[in-house]
Design an enzyme around this catalytic site. Structure first.
Site, short mmCIF file in Angstrom:
data_model
loop_
_atom_site.label_atom_id
_atom_site.label_comp_id
_atom_site.label_asym_id
_atom_site.label_seq_id
_atom_site.Cartn_x
_atom_site.Cartn_y
_atom_site.Cartn_z
N TYR A 51 -3.25 -0.10 10.90
CA TYR A 51 -3.42 -0.37 9.17
C TYR A 51 -2.00 -0.20 8.70
CZ TYR A 51 -4.07 -1.11 4.38
OH TYR A 51 -3.96 -1.54 3.05
N SER A 91 0.99 -1.31 0.13
CA SER A 91 0.13 0.09 -0.23
C SER A 91 0.88 1.06 -0.05
CB SER A 91 -0.95 -0.02 1.33
OG SER A 91 -1.52 1.20 1.31
N LYS A 104 1.39 -2.45 7.39
CA LYS A 104 1.88 -2.12 6.11
C LYS A 104 3.23 -1.87 6.16
CE LYS A 104 -1.37 -3.62 3.32
NZ LYS A 104 -1.30 -4.68 2.54
#
Length: 239
Positions: free
Chosen positions: A155, A142, A159
């Site tokens: 999150y 991402s 990542k």
């Protein structure tokens, strides 16, 4: 560009969204696919679509938070095709809340899917591909692998960790002739975070096919070329 026909790829999170688009694009180009996801119904639907192409496919229901299920899926894929040339780490999940609202269960789920499963796949395929002295690993990470945003503490952390795993493994595998690439997409028109694909709000987002085309481009690079990282955004996204 190199032909990738008759190669074999294993794809996690293959049943919908980006994973589904990748599976279809690779199959169109003659790549045999091992499809991994939790939904048997969606996997069977994808298998039917792939039958229109010359490539072969097998689907395996797998919860990637379970190490044994991942190992069994890899074993079944190798039994079916004899060799796996490409690993596409695609499955991912996210919960977006202020950190004081995130439960430990939500934290564990994000880390298990985005980090722990990536670790297991990388560990297993590092051994497999070093023995083969060939192979290519692509992780769909991402653009928040290198930045943060409000409500994204867990999150983004997952990542960052996923990205670090790949960057380190790239250094380990390059001397063995194995390529490791990471794609950093911006916002994509998918089901992610309970979104509804095709909605007006997402009309200018990246499409899953854009990411699939990026995967094809990376895998088709000449043997002496490795595309280590690829960042892709929709034009409308401020970064």
């Amino acid at each position: 560009m190199e032909s990738i026909a008759n190669k074999t790829a294993i794809i996690s999170g293959a049943s919908k969204g980006i994973g589904r688009a990748i599976a279809l694009e690779l199959a169109k180009n003659g790549v045999n696919t091992i499809l991994i996801a939790r939904s048997e119904e969606e996997l069977k639907s994808l298998e039917e679509e792939i039958k229109a192409f010359s490539a072969e496919t097998v689907s395996i229901v797998c919860d990637i938070t379970n190490e044994r299920e991942i190992l069994n899926s890899i074993e079944k894929g190798i039994e079916r095709f004899g060799k796996i040339d490409f690993l596409i780490n695609n499955a991912g999940t996210g919960t977006f809340k202020n950190i004081d609202e995130v439960s430990i269960e939500e934290y564990d789920q994000i880390m298990d899917v985005n980090v722990r499963a990536t670790f297991i796949f990388l560990r297993e395929f590092s051994s497999i591909m070093k023995t083969q002295k060939s192979g290519h690993i692509i992780t769909i990470a991402s653009d928040v692998s290198t930045r943060t945003f409000e409500t994204g503490s867990v999150y983004c952390s997952s990542k960052y960790a996923q990205n670090a795993l790949n960057l380190a493994v790239r250094k380990e595998l390059r001397p063995h002739g194995v390529k490791v690439s990471v794609i950093y997409p911006g916002i994509v028109d998918t089901y992610f975070n309970n979104s509804i694909p095709g909605s007006d709000k997402m009309s200018e987002y990246l499409k899953p096919e854009d990411i699939a085309n990026s995967v094809l481009y990376i895998l088709s690079a000449p043997k002496h070329v490795v595309i280590d990282e690829l960042v892709i955004h929709p034009l409308k996204q401020e970064y």
